[in-house]
Design an enzyme around this catalytic site. Structure first.
Site, short mmCIF file in Angstrom:
data_model
loop_
_atom_site.label_atom_id
_atom_site.label_comp_id
_atom_site.label_asym_id
_atom_site.label_seq_id
_atom_site.Cartn_x
_atom_site.Cartn_y
_atom_site.Cartn_z
N CYS A 3 2.46 -16.85 33.55
CA CYS A 3 2.38 -16.40 34.93
C CYS A 3 2.11 -17.64 35.76
CB CYS A 3 1.22 -15.41 35.06
SG CYS A 3 0.60 -15.28 36.75
N CYS A 45 -4.03 -15.26 40.18
CA CYS A 45 -3.82 -14.11 39.30
C CYS A 45 -5.16 -13.60 38.78
CB CYS A 45 -2.93 -14.51 38.13
SG CYS A 45 -2.73 -13.20 36.92
N ASP A 103 2.45 1.59 -3.44
CA ASP A 103 1.46 2.12 -4.39
C ASP A 103 1.29 3.62 -4.21
OD1 ASP A 103 1.02 -0.35 -5.44
OD2 ASP A 103 -0.81 -0.76 -4.31
N ARG A 116 8.01 -12.22 -15.35
CA ARG A 116 7.63 -11.05 -16.14
C ARG A 116 8.80 -10.09 -16.33
NH1 ARG A 116 3.08 -7.30 -13.82
NH2 ARG A 116 4.78 -6.66 -12.48
N TYR A 147 -4.34 -17.05 -16.37
CA TYR A 147 -5.42 -16.07 -16.58
C TYR A 147 -5.34 -15.30 -17.89
CZ TYR A 147 -1.72 -13.42 -14.22
OH TYR A 147 -0.52 -12.91 -13.84
N LYS A 170 -7.88 -11.33 -8.12
CA LYS A 170 -6.50 -10.91 -8.39
C LYS A 170 -5.61 -11.71 -7.45
CE LYS A 170 -3.53 -6.93 -9.15
NZ LYS A 170 -2.33 -7.47 -8.55
N SER A 224 1.04 -5.00 -17.19
CA SER A 224 0.63 -4.96 -15.79
C SER A 224 -0.80 -4.44 -15.77
CB SER A 224 1.58 -4.04 -15.06
OG SER A 224 1.18 -3.92 -13.75
N LEU A 225 -1.32 -4.13 -14.62
CA LEU A 225 -2.69 -3.64 -14.55
C LEU A 225 -2.73 -2.31 -13.80
CD1 LEU A 225 -4.50 -6.91 -13.42
CD2 LEU A 225 -4.81 -5.78 -15.63
N ASP A 266 -2.49 -13.24 -5.58
CA ASP A 266 -1.32 -12.55 -5.05
C ASP A 266 -0.12 -13.48 -5.04
OD1 ASP A 266 -0.14 -10.31 -4.18
OD2 ASP A 266 -0.99 -10.33 -2.16
N GLU A 318 -12.42 -11.76 -12.31
CA GLU A 318 -11.57 -12.82 -11.75
C GLU A 318 -10.91 -12.32 -10.47
OE1 GLU A 318 -8.63 -13.26 -14.83
OE2 GLU A 318 -10.13 -13.74 -16.36
N GLU A 338 -0.51 -16.86 -12.62
CA GLU A 338 0.10 -16.51 -11.34
C GLU A 338 0.54 -17.79 -10.63
OE1 GLU A 338 0.13 -13.31 -11.13
OE2 GLU A 338 0.40 -12.71 -9.04
N CYS A 380 4.62 -11.38 36.84
CA CYS A 380 3.36 -11.15 36.14
C CYS A 380 2.94 -9.69 36.32
CB CYS A 380 2.29 -12.08 36.69
SG CYS A 380 0.65 -11.68 36.10
N LYS A 392 -12.01 -7.62 -16.79
CA LYS A 392 -11.47 -7.50 -18.14
C LYS A 392 -12.64 -7.42 -19.11
CE LYS A 392 -7.73 -10.51 -16.66
NZ LYS A 392 -7.13 -11.84 -16.71
N ALA A 437 0.84 -1.20 0.00
CA ALA A 437 0.00 0.00 0.00
C ALA A 437 0.88 1.25 0.00
CB ALA A 437 -0.91 -0.01 1.21
N CYS A 464 -0.44 -9.92 38.69
CA CYS A 464 -0.49 -10.40 40.08
C CYS A 464 0.89 -10.44 40.73
CB CYS A 464 -1.13 -11.77 40.15
SG CYS A 464 -0.09 -13.09 39.49
N LYS A 496 -8.73 -3.11 -6.08
CA LYS A 496 -8.01 -3.65 -4.92
C LYS A 496 -8.87 -3.64 -3.66
CE LYS A 496 -3.76 -4.04 -5.07
NZ LYS A 496 -2.54 -3.44 -5.55
S1 IVH Z 1 -4.21 -10.07 -16.20
C1 IVH Z 1 -3.03 -7.71 -19.54
N1 IVH Z 1 -5.49 -11.40 -14.34
O1 IVH Z 1 -1.59 -8.77 -11.29
C2 IVH Z 1 -3.30 -7.97 -18.13
N2 IVH Z 1 -3.40 -10.41 -13.80
O2 IVH Z 1 -0.96 -5.94 -11.20
C3 IVH Z 1 -2.28 -8.81 -17.50
N3 IVH Z 1 -2.68 -10.86 -11.51
O3 IVH Z 1 1.09 -8.88 -13.52
C4 IVH Z 1 -2.63 -9.33 -16.20
N4 IVH Z 1 -4.40 -12.07 -10.93
O4 IVH Z 1 0.74 -10.86 -11.88
C5 IVH Z 1 -4.39 -10.66 -14.66
N5 IVH Z 1 -6.72 -12.63 -12.82
C6 IVH Z 1 -5.62 -11.92 -13.12
C7 IVH Z 1 -4.60 -11.69 -12.20
C8 IVH Z 1 -3.50 -10.91 -12.57
C9 IVH Z 1 -3.24 -11.56 -10.54
C10 IVH Z 1 -1.39 -10.15 -11.36
C11 IVH Z 1 -0.43 -10.39 -12.48
C12 IVH Z 1 -0.19 -9.03 -13.06
C13 IVH Z 1 -0.48 -8.15 -11.89
C14 IVH Z 1 -0.81 -6.75 -12.30
#
Ligand code: IVH
Length: 676
Positions: free
Chosen positions: A431, A437, A39, A141, A230, A120, A84-85, A122, A118, A178, A413, A295, A36, A416, A319
């Protein structure tokens, strides 16, 4: 207008910081700050660069995705960039995304857009390349264009097929997904690492990433990894469906695993419903997720939308509130629990994490406190996942201020004053005051009256603490001697509520044997064990006289639990308390004890039952085995002699087969009972 000197300085500082974190995260697999926080810094930098375009630098951390490959791995060029997303942290940001999609497509705002929704996952993003159905390469990646070749490691993951099945797959098929470590495996791995003095992983994501970056695949093979696919990358010599949702369904027919928790939804309302539904089940999932991904389902629309630098315009990650945040330790105090366990608790600068404001976090025990080297004044990562008690997961040693104070185990303790002791190498300090106590007394009473024990409605912590503090209640039995006037005299009590409470105390006397046993608070005897003991012995007297060996005949009771039970009933004080409770009118219906083990043809043989038998219930089967002198336990181990299975037998059957333990169906069991 050109940027101020302060802005330039901030941009440089952010870039330096982010570069440093990137390196720790990707190259060293040791994140130094929560996601967090990362980000937020990244967003701040992105925002500053948008506002001051003249300061954009191709080497800024905003212009790339991952980090350079570490030494020791071959580089791999991705034929199709691994994107990435973008993230949405609020409903408003999600609405903005949906509006942009709608407008770009030239759709009317009212026209529905279908999304593939879907979880996400981790873990770590991995690309798998199949040629003629065979896995020829697996890669991380990396920065999106170039990753690392981790084929040798990925081959050890059983969820990844080395050869596709079905035959109708494209000649060249590259899929992305993943790799993650399921939570059970993560906990087990960490427990083992800690007990052998090795380093534990901070979270399952780092465990997955770290495991993939082992130079020796034998080490990766020992890690419980899994993978869900995915997305697709390069596809030659074959056709795929024209929707994300259908692509995944197709991919699955080729033997690749996909996440079962996916849904096709329509519009923002559909997305939000999915977010809420997964969010409510998040704690039950077998793996960590940090949000959901939407998506645009139709691939023709995806093409129209295209992508910007590092992320597609047709997808977004929504998120969940962060489960880990940074805060500062203001102090460390010690709490005393029901069994006397002295637990260090960090008092924190309040911080919003996992959806609530947290100002205390457990440090579990002294070993954990020392391992994490938490000192007063330290900046730490706190984690709050689901309803789990918030915990301190890591100390940021490089942010430690001068004079940060070490924490010492109290010799006495804090409640007590009795001596604090550590039994033979146990991590937990206790204790030694027992029911002297007040803290242990209050906790034992809270347990005694709790919903699953005697269930005394209206007897909350505050009232119990008052009763303990004025020394009116020392043991649970004293609760039954309280008068209405005494109760009415307490803080927050009126005559009416005192009357209600008295009635609740009276009602609670009518209980069950199992609740009563659980309420006693015998160490290691939880609800399930209490229920097993109650059904095995049926009444108090046979239990009071049972030897440790005899106790171990009970389901779920091993040597440790048996010895705890014996110790409890060997204590004169405890038995006196039990008798006083009964004298005060606590009662239950005594059942006939379950058939005791007899001497017979099956003496010494240990059975496990699983599944539904065709003509008898499992309990009937158990009684017959017991009557023939055998023993029935709950789980399969090397000591098991026979596994009896019926319909819908679960993992116990597989375990037995793996251990070469003879298996019997009902007919086989009957034969054994007659033959012997
Ligand atoms: S799609 C074009 N689907 O999140 C889009 N990514 O923050 C490519 N991730 O690099 C990613 N679950 O490692 C997609 N259901 C999911 C995902 C997912 C986890 C991860 C993935 C990606 C990262 C981006």
């Amino acid at each position: 207008m050109s940027a101020s000197a302060a802005t330039k300085k901030r941009i440089t500082a952010l870039r330096d910081q982010l570069r440093q974190f990137n390196h720790q995260y990707h190259a060293l697999d040791e994140p130094s700050i929560p996601d967090a926080e990362y980000d937020r810094l990244m967003r701040e930098l992105q925002q500053l660069e948008v506002e001051n375009p003249e300061l954009i630098d191709p080497y800024s951390p905003t212009q790339r995705v991952g980090a350079e490959p570490a030494d020791g791995f071959k580089s791999v060029k991705h034929d199709v960039r691994m994107l990435s997303l973008d993230n949405a942290f609020s409903e408003e940001e999600l609405e903005n995304f949906h509006r942009r999609v709608t407008e770009r497509l030239g759709f009317e705002v009212s026209e529905p857009i279908e999304y593939a929704a879907e979880p996400k996952l981790d873990g770590a993003a991995v690309s798998l390349l199949y040629e003629n159905g065979r896995l020829v390469r697996a890669a991380t990646r990396g920065d999106g264009s170039t990753g690392e070749d981790i084929t040798h490691n990925v081959r050890t993951i059983s969820a990844v097929p080395l050869e596709l099945i079905g035959g109708d797959y494209p000649r060249v098929l590259e899929v992305r997904g993943e790799v993650f470590m399921p939570l059970k495996g993560f906990d087990a791995y960490n427990a083992k690492a800690r007990s052998s003095g090795e380093k534990a992983f901070v979270n399952p994501r780092n465990a997955a990433a770290g495991s993939l970056r082992q130079l020796d695949p034998k080490l990766t093979a020992e890690r419980p990894l899994d993978m869900y696919v995915y997305a697709v990358g390069r596809v030659d010599g074959g056709e795929l469906p024209d929707r994300q949702s259908e692509i995944l369904t197709r991919i699955q027919t080729w033997g690749l695993k996909i996440c079962p928790e996916r849904e096709s939804v329509v519009g923002i309302a559909g997305c939000l419903a999915f977010y809420a539904s997964i969010g409510s089940r998040r704690a039950e999932l077998a793996y960590d997720i940090d949000g959901v991904v939407y998506k645009v389902d139709r691939t023709d629309l995806q093409k129209k939308l295209g992508f910007v630098s590092r992320a597609p315009r047709w997808a977004i990650a929504h998120k969940f509130p962060a489960q880990e945040e940074l805060t500062v330790v203001r102090g460390v105090e010690f709490q005393v629990g029901r069994t006397g366990a002295v637990t260090p608790v960090a008092r924190l600068e309040p911080v919003f994490v996992g959806g609530v404001t947290v100002s205390n976090a457990t440090l579990h025990n002294m070993d954990e406190l020392h391992r994490k080297d938490v000192r007063v004044g330290d900046t730490v990562i706190v984690r709050r996942a689901g309803d789990v008690i918030p915990e301190v997961v890591k100390t940021l040693v490089d942010r430690r201020p001068k004079g940060a104070r070490k924490v010492k185990i109290p010799k006495n303790c804090p409640v007590c004053g009795s001596e604090v002791v550590r039994e033979n190498d146990e991590a937990v300090a206790r204790c030694s005051g027992g029911l002297v106590c007040p803290a242990q007394r209050a906790e034992a009473l809270k347990h005694f009256v709790s919903r699953r024990a005697l269930d005394i409605d209206g007897l909350g912590s505050k009232i119990i603490e008052q009763l303990v503090n004025i020394d009116r209640v020392k043991t649970p039995a004293d609760l039954f001697g309280l008068s209405r006037d005494e109760l009415a005299a307490l803080d927050r009590m009126g005559t009416k509520s005192a009357g209600n409470l008295l009635a609740a105390i009276e009602r609670s006397k009518n209980t069950t044997f199992s609740r009563f046993l659980y309420a006693l608070g015998i160490r290691e005897v939880g609800e399930a064990t209490a229920a097993s003991l109650a059904s095995h012995y049926g009444a108090l007297n046979p239990l009071l006289g049972a030897s440790e060996d005899d106790l171990q005949q009970v389901d779920d009771v091993g040597p440790i639990v048996a010895s705890r039970i014996r110790t409890f009933f060997d204590s004169e004080d405890k038995v006196a308390m039990v008798n006083t409770l009964i004298d005060s009118g606590v009662r239950w219906e005594e059942a006939a004890p379950a058939a005791k083990s007899a001497i017979g043809p099956l003496t010494g043989k240990i059975f496990v039952l699983t599944g539904t038998l065709p003509s008898m219930s499992r309990d009937e089967a158990k009684q017959q085995i017991l009557a023939a002198g055998g023993k029935v336990t709950g789980s399969v181990s090397k000591k098991t002699h026979y596994l009896v299975y019926g319909d819908k037998a679960g993992s116990k059957l597989t375990t037995a087969q793996n251990l070469d333990i003879p298996t019997l169906d009902e007919a086989g069991l009957k034969k054994l009972l007659v033959d012997q």
